[in-house]
Design a protein around this motif. Structure first.
Motif, PDB file in Angstrom:
ATOM      1  N   ASN A 149       0.820  -1.214   0.000  1.00 31.12           N
ATOM      2  CA  ASN A 149       0.000   0.000   0.000  1.00 31.12           C
ATOM      3  C   ASN A 149       0.854   1.264   0.000  1.00 31.12           C
ATOM      4  OD1 ASN A 149      -2.641  -1.101  -0.118  1.00 31.12           O
ATOM      5  ND2 ASN A 149      -2.382  -1.784   1.983  1.00 31.12           N
ATOM      6  N   PHE A 150       2.010   1.229   0.615  1.00 28.02           N
ATOM      7  CA  PHE A 150       2.917   2.363   0.581  1.00 28.02           C
ATOM      8  C   PHE A 150       3.427   2.598  -0.840  1.00 28.02           C
ATOM      9  CE2 PHE A 150       7.095   4.392   1.318  1.00 28.02           C
ATOM     10  CZ  PHE A 150       6.646   5.531   1.979  1.00 28.02           C
ATOM     11  N   ILE A 200       3.029   5.921  -3.236  1.00 31.05           N
ATOM     12  CA  ILE A 200       4.144   6.578  -3.921  1.00 31.05           C
ATOM     13  C   ILE A 200       3.855   6.706  -5.413  1.00 31.05           C
ATOM     14  CG2 ILE A 200       6.559   6.276  -4.620  1.00 31.05           C
ATOM     15  CD1 ILE A 200       7.057   5.142  -1.819  1.00 31.05           C
ATOM     16  N   ILE A 201       3.325   5.656  -6.020  1.00 36.13           N
ATOM     17  CA  ILE A 201       3.017   5.704  -7.449  1.00 36.13           C
ATOM     18  C   ILE A 201       1.956   6.761  -7.737  1.00 36.13           C
ATOM     19  CG2 ILE A 201       1.956   4.390  -9.338  1.00 36.13           C
ATOM     20  CD1 ILE A 201       3.411   1.907  -8.157  1.00 36.13           C
ATOM     21  N   THR A 246      -9.414   4.051  -2.821  1.00 40.30           N
ATOM     22  CA  THR A 246     -10.124   3.112  -3.698  1.00 40.30           C
ATOM     23  C   THR A 246      -9.162   2.094  -4.289  1.00 40.30           C
ATOM     24  OG1 THR A 246     -11.742   4.814  -4.251  1.00 40.30           O
ATOM     25  CG2 THR A 246     -11.591   2.925  -5.730  1.00 40.30           C
ATOM     26  N   ILE A 247      -8.053   2.574  -4.829  1.00 40.87           N
ATOM     27  CA  ILE A 247      -7.068   1.659  -5.420  1.00 40.87           C
ATOM     28  C   ILE A 247      -6.457   0.756  -4.356  1.00 40.87           C
ATOM     29  CG2 ILE A 247      -4.829   1.543  -6.578  1.00 40.87           C
ATOM     30  CD1 ILE A 247      -5.669   4.026  -8.143  1.00 40.87           C
ATOM     31  N   ALA A 248      -6.149   1.311  -3.202  1.00 40.10           N
ATOM     32  CA  ALA A 248      -5.540   0.510  -2.132  1.00 40.10           C
ATOM     33  C   ALA A 248      -6.486  -0.585  -1.644  1.00 40.10           C
ATOM     34  CB  ALA A 248      -5.130   1.412  -0.975  1.00 40.10           C
ATOM     35  N   ILE A 249      -7.746  -0.264  -1.461  1.00 39.39           N
ATOM     36  CA  ILE A 249      -8.708  -1.269  -0.967  1.00 39.39           C
ATOM     37  C   ILE A 249      -8.924  -2.356  -2.004  1.00 39.39           C
ATOM     38  CG2 ILE A 249     -11.129  -1.616  -0.351  1.00 39.39           C
ATOM     39  CD1 ILE A 249     -10.970   1.123   1.089  1.00 39.39           C
TER      40      ILE A 249
END
Length: 103
Positions: A49-50, A54-55, A72-75
């Motif tokens: 997730n880090f 960064i991206i 949203t992307i992380a979940i």
């Protein structure tokens, strides 16, 4: 190590062989042995997730203006890769304590 090679068969996700089919080593030596593997899983998912944060920061230039995109992307990606990370964490935990023997 696992009975089912597909990590997305959720009913079989944590089912493991009693003995390694390759080297013959007992995989689950005691009750609660893989409890420590959750620390590996946690560290891997934090790094995952880090790296997503960064991206997104590199692409958009400001992370906090696109916080809902980040969440949203992380979940979504966390839900997709969690079964794979679960398995990798158990394998990494096993490699710490099992002596690997080449036959």
């Amino acid at each position: 190590m696992f009975l089912d090679s597909n990590p997305y068969h959720l009913k079989m996700m944590g089912k493991m062989n009693k003995i390694c089919p390759v080297c013959g080593h007992p995989i689950d030596p005691e009750a609660g042995y893989f409890f420590g593997a959750m620390y590996f899983s946690y560290a891997i998912m934090v790094a995952w997730n880090f790296s997503i944060a960064i991206i997104i920061h590199l692409i958009t230039g400001n992370l906090f203006e696109h916080f809902s995109l980040l969440m949203t992307i992380a979940i979504v990606t966390t839900l997709i890769v969690s079964p794979i990370m679960f398995r990798y964490s158990r394998v990494a935990w096993s490699y710490m304590f099992f002596k690997i023997q080449n036959k």
